[in-house]
Design a protein around this motif. Structure first.
Motif, PDB file in Angstrom:
ATOM      1  N   SER A 161       4.200   1.671  -0.685  1.00 57.02           N
ATOM      2  CA  SER A 161       4.349   1.776  -2.192  1.00 57.02           C
ATOM      3  C   SER A 161       3.701   2.232  -3.231  1.00 57.02           C
ATOM      4  CB  SER A 161       5.417   0.662  -2.523  1.00 57.02           C
ATOM      5  OG  SER A 161       4.782  -1.086  -2.655  1.00 57.02           O
ATOM      6  N   GLY A 162       2.914   1.632  -3.252  1.00 56.16           N
ATOM      7  CA  GLY A 162       1.704   2.734  -4.429  1.00 56.16           C
ATOM      8  C   GLY A 162       1.077   1.169  -4.995  1.00 56.16           C
ATOM      9  N   SER A 163       1.210   0.531  -4.523  1.00 52.29           N
ATOM     10  CA  SER A 163       0.645  -0.798  -5.703  1.00 52.29           C
ATOM     11  C   SER A 163      -0.500  -1.487  -4.943  1.00 52.29           C
ATOM     12  CB  SER A 163       1.564  -1.887  -5.549  1.00 52.29           C
ATOM     13  OG  SER A 163       0.964  -3.058  -6.406  1.00 52.29           O
ATOM     14  N   TYR A 198       1.021  -1.393  -0.177  1.00 53.07           N
ATOM     15  CA  TYR A 198      -0.322   0.055  -0.074  1.00 53.07           C
ATOM     16  C   TYR A 198       0.863   1.283   0.254  1.00 53.07           C
ATOM     17  CZ  TYR A 198      -2.857   3.520   1.317  1.00 53.07           C
ATOM     18  OH  TYR A 198      -4.454   4.892   1.469  1.00 53.07           O
TER      19      TYR A 198
END
Length: 77
Positions: free
Chosen positions: A52-54, A50
């Motif tokens: 780390s943008g995934s 979350y």
């Protein structure tokens, strides 16, 4: 960040080792420690994914966190 991924996966591997060691020919139930460690490992992976943008990976790991918790609650009854 990579160290946190490794920590989450290490906890998951430990959980599988606990489960493997608790199985005998006569007893093949889920080990509660397996479920707890597995849930902790997947929670770490969900959080790292979350931040780390995934979001998709985070959502899938969140599902992998919820299922062992549900099983743990079911076998504790």
């Amino acid at each position: 960040m990579e160290n946190l991924y490794a920590m989450g996966l290490t906890v998951i591997v430990i959980s599988w080792l606990l489960q493997y060691l608790s199985i005998t020919p006569k007893k093949q139930d889920f080990n509660p420690l397996f479920l707890m460690f597995y849930a902790i490992g997947t929670a770490v992976l969900a959080w790292i994914s979350y931040i780390s943008g995934s979001p998709l990976t985070a959502l899938l790991n969140l599902g992998a966190f919820i299922l062992p918790i549900a099983i743990l609650l079911k076998i504790k009854k």
